[in-house]
Design an enzyme around this catalytic site. Sequence first.
Site, short mmCIF file in Angstrom:
data_model
loop_
_atom_site.label_atom_id
_atom_site.label_comp_id
_atom_site.label_asym_id
_atom_site.label_seq_id
_atom_site.Cartn_x
_atom_site.Cartn_y
_atom_site.Cartn_z
N HIS A 90 33.24 -4.82 43.78
CA HIS A 90 33.03 -3.66 44.64
C HIS A 90 31.66 -3.77 45.32
CE1 HIS A 90 36.18 -0.61 43.02
NE2 HIS A 90 36.67 -1.82 43.11
N TYR A 219 32.23 9.33 43.58
CA TYR A 219 31.51 10.34 42.78
C TYR A 219 31.52 11.61 43.61
CZ TYR A 219 29.61 6.56 39.84
OH TYR A 219 29.45 5.49 38.99
N PRO A 311 27.00 9.11 31.05
CA PRO A 311 27.78 8.04 31.69
C PRO A 311 27.65 7.93 33.22
CG PRO A 311 29.22 9.82 30.94
CD PRO A 311 27.86 10.12 30.41
N LYS A 315 25.93 2.96 32.99
CA LYS A 315 24.85 2.07 32.53
C LYS A 315 24.91 1.65 31.05
CE LYS A 315 22.93 1.48 36.36
NZ LYS A 315 23.30 0.22 36.98
N TYR A 403 22.03 0.89 40.92
CA TYR A 403 23.46 0.85 40.60
C TYR A 403 23.92 -0.59 40.31
CZ TYR A 403 28.18 2.62 40.34
OH TYR A 403 29.43 2.97 39.87
P1 FAD Z 1 29.53 -0.06 20.67
O1 FAD Z 1 30.40 -0.47 21.80
O2 FAD Z 1 29.61 1.34 20.17
O3 FAD Z 1 29.82 -1.07 19.48
C1 FAD Z 1 29.35 -0.84 18.18
C2 FAD Z 1 30.34 -1.44 17.19
O4 FAD Z 1 29.82 -1.31 15.88
C3 FAD Z 1 31.67 -0.71 17.20
O5 FAD Z 1 32.72 -1.64 17.36
C4 FAD Z 1 31.72 -0.01 15.84
O6 FAD Z 1 33.04 0.07 15.33
C5 FAD Z 1 30.86 -0.93 15.01
N1 FAD Z 1 30.24 -0.30 13.83
C6 FAD Z 1 29.82 0.98 13.68
N2 FAD Z 1 29.30 1.15 12.46
C7 FAD Z 1 29.37 -0.04 11.82
C8 FAD Z 1 29.01 -0.49 10.53
N3 FAD Z 1 28.45 0.32 9.66
N4 FAD Z 1 29.23 -1.77 10.21
C9 FAD Z 1 29.81 -2.62 11.10
N5 FAD Z 1 30.20 -2.24 12.35
C10 FAD Z 1 29.97 -0.97 12.69
N6 FAD Z 1 28.87 1.89 30.04
C11 FAD Z 1 28.78 1.15 31.18
O7 FAD Z 1 27.91 0.26 31.24
N7 FAD Z 1 29.62 1.33 32.25
C12 FAD Z 1 30.59 2.28 32.23
O8 FAD Z 1 31.37 2.37 33.18
C13 FAD Z 1 30.70 3.12 31.04
N8 FAD Z 1 31.65 4.07 30.96
C14 FAD Z 1 31.81 4.74 29.77
C15 FAD Z 1 32.84 5.65 29.69
C16 FAD Z 1 33.05 6.33 28.49
C17 FAD Z 1 34.17 7.33 28.42
C18 FAD Z 1 32.21 6.06 27.35
C19 FAD Z 1 32.46 6.77 26.03
C20 FAD Z 1 31.20 5.15 27.43
C21 FAD Z 1 30.98 4.48 28.63
N9 FAD Z 1 29.97 3.55 28.76
C22 FAD Z 1 29.81 2.86 29.93
C23 FAD Z 1 29.07 3.27 27.61
C24 FAD Z 1 29.46 2.00 26.88
O9 FAD Z 1 30.81 2.03 26.51
C25 FAD Z 1 28.54 1.83 25.63
O10 FAD Z 1 27.21 2.00 26.02
C26 FAD Z 1 28.74 0.45 24.99
O11 FAD Z 1 29.96 0.41 24.28
C27 FAD Z 1 27.59 0.11 24.03
O12 FAD Z 1 27.85 -1.11 23.39
P2 FAD Z 1 27.30 -1.41 21.93
O13 FAD Z 1 27.79 -2.78 21.59
O14 FAD Z 1 25.87 -1.12 21.86
O15 FAD Z 1 28.00 -0.31 21.00
C1 DHB Z 2 33.38 4.51 35.10
C2 DHB Z 2 32.54 5.16 34.21
C3 DHB Z 2 31.33 5.62 34.66
O1 DHB Z 2 30.48 6.23 33.80
C4 DHB Z 2 30.95 5.48 35.98
O2 DHB Z 2 29.77 5.98 36.39
C5 DHB Z 2 31.78 4.83 36.86
C6 DHB Z 2 33.01 4.34 36.41
C7 DHB Z 2 34.68 4.00 34.61
O3 DHB Z 2 34.99 4.20 33.44
O4 DHB Z 2 35.41 3.39 35.40
#
Ligand code: FAD
Ligand code: DHB
Length: 410
Positions: A90, A219, A311, A315, A403
């Site tokens: 995009h 948005y 969200p 990021k 962005y």
């Molecule tokens: P996580 O993905 O949370 O991974 C942590 C892992 O650790 C999990 O698999 C969990 O099961 C495991 N765990 C927990 N406790 C333990 C334990 N005690 N022992 C072993 N394992 C454990 N971010 C973006 O950049 N772009 C987006 O578009 C975006 N959209 C989002 C939309 C939604 C609805 C949500 C909820 C989040 C969104 N995010 C987005 C945020 C993004 O998903 C998170 O920031 C990202 O998953 C962080 O990655 P992480 O590996 O730090 O943590």
């Molecule tokens: C999506 C999530 C976001 O937080 C955003 O800013 C843009 C797109 C998504 O899940 O597609």
Amino acid sequence: MLFRGQDTSESLFPEDSSMRTQVAILGAGPAGLLLSQLLSLHRIESIVLEKKSRSYVESRIRAGVLEHGTAQLLCDAGVGERMKKEGLRHEGINLGFSGQLHRVNLSELTQGKAVTVYGQHEVLKDLIAARLRDGGQILFEVDAVSVDALLTKEPCVRFRYQGENLELRSDWLAGCDGFHGVCRPSIPPEALKVFEKTYPFGWLGILAEAAPSWDELIYAYHQDGFALFSMRSPTVTRLYLQCDPDEDLSKWPDERIWENLERRLSFVGPKKVRRGKVLQKGVTSMRSFVVEPMRHGRLFLAGDAAHIVPPTGAKGMNLAVGDVWFLARALDFFYSQGRTDLLESYSENCLRRVWKTQRFSWWMTTMMHRFERHDEFEHRRQLAELDYVTGSVAASTALAENYVGLPWAG
Ligand code: FAD
Ligand code: DHB
């Protein structure tokens, strides 16, 4: 004992229930799995421990927008092939307000950079496949995890796996276990400073089997609240609505969700939101959260374990990727040259970028959401902000460069 092998094979376990590796990684999310992959490219051994099952991790719907540098790093790490084929590049995003849609040309404003729409769970599938293909070790469904001896030269993780109590010792421990993991709470509270902000709203998100109605993300600022139009593929749409932080999903049958989406996105043009079967539905609360420092002794925190962004602006996953880029480089310098300076500056380097990204996510959130319904001053201020951002090259360039992603270093 150094411990090698495939993911869940029982023959891997040494008889004394104690294992050793160079870097023990808690959590198989984007942070943990990408760290393991980057370390393996530097020939540094790691073991990933994950609480959930492989199928759960590979199907959990979360992020979808990859910054320019994130997509590039996945390619450099040898896990970008499918993303290059199936991901959607995009070059712009759209801001809707006051009955009009305004396009921000990301590529033109950032010397050709873009974002890639590709689901987080697809990234995780690619990383898991690559790690297991190359003999990497990921233990899924570990239980009763605790970490210990963080201030010694050999931190220790204790856990249960397939009915056995096991112990993993390592040189370093990477806390990639997300916001609700065990690593951050294992650091004495007096050693951490917490910065936190909650917002008086959440997002109700759906994933629907419907071809995207528009080519790019929208948005939308609307008097009823924010709406976001996004997608995952040419046949799957992702949509979000501003809602109460503790919204009761049972009060939101599909029909009500579609009606609200249509209303909040109606002003963007003659096209309507295309409906389809709702595949998944959920509410996300919104907070800004940072802990400092992101290190305690031999434990390094990365990703959501150390910080959460609201969200808006997509990021969270990208920040997690930035952290492990720093960490992998610092560990490579340690093992290949005996240098500890990058490990010492890990927290400071990450936090400089984390705070800039916190600022951006907070700014996007406060610009796009309705706060007090009757606060007309705030409403006019938000409209002026949107008008300025879309009308000024300087302001839209600032939006675009954040962005597509700020550089990791410098
Ligand atoms: P996580 O993905 O949370 O991974 C942590 C892992 O650790 C999990 O698999 C969990 O099961 C495991 N765990 C927990 N406790 C333990 C334990 N005690 N022992 C072993 N394992 C454990 N971010 C973006 O950049 N772009 C987006 O578009 C975006 N959209 C989002 C939309 C939604 C609805 C949500 C909820 C989040 C969104 N995010 C987005 C945020 C993004 O998903 C998170 O920031 C990202 O998953 C962080 O990655 P992480 O590996 O730090 O943590
Ligand atoms: C999506 C999530 C976001 O937080 C955003 O800013 C843009 C797109 C998504 O899940 O597609």
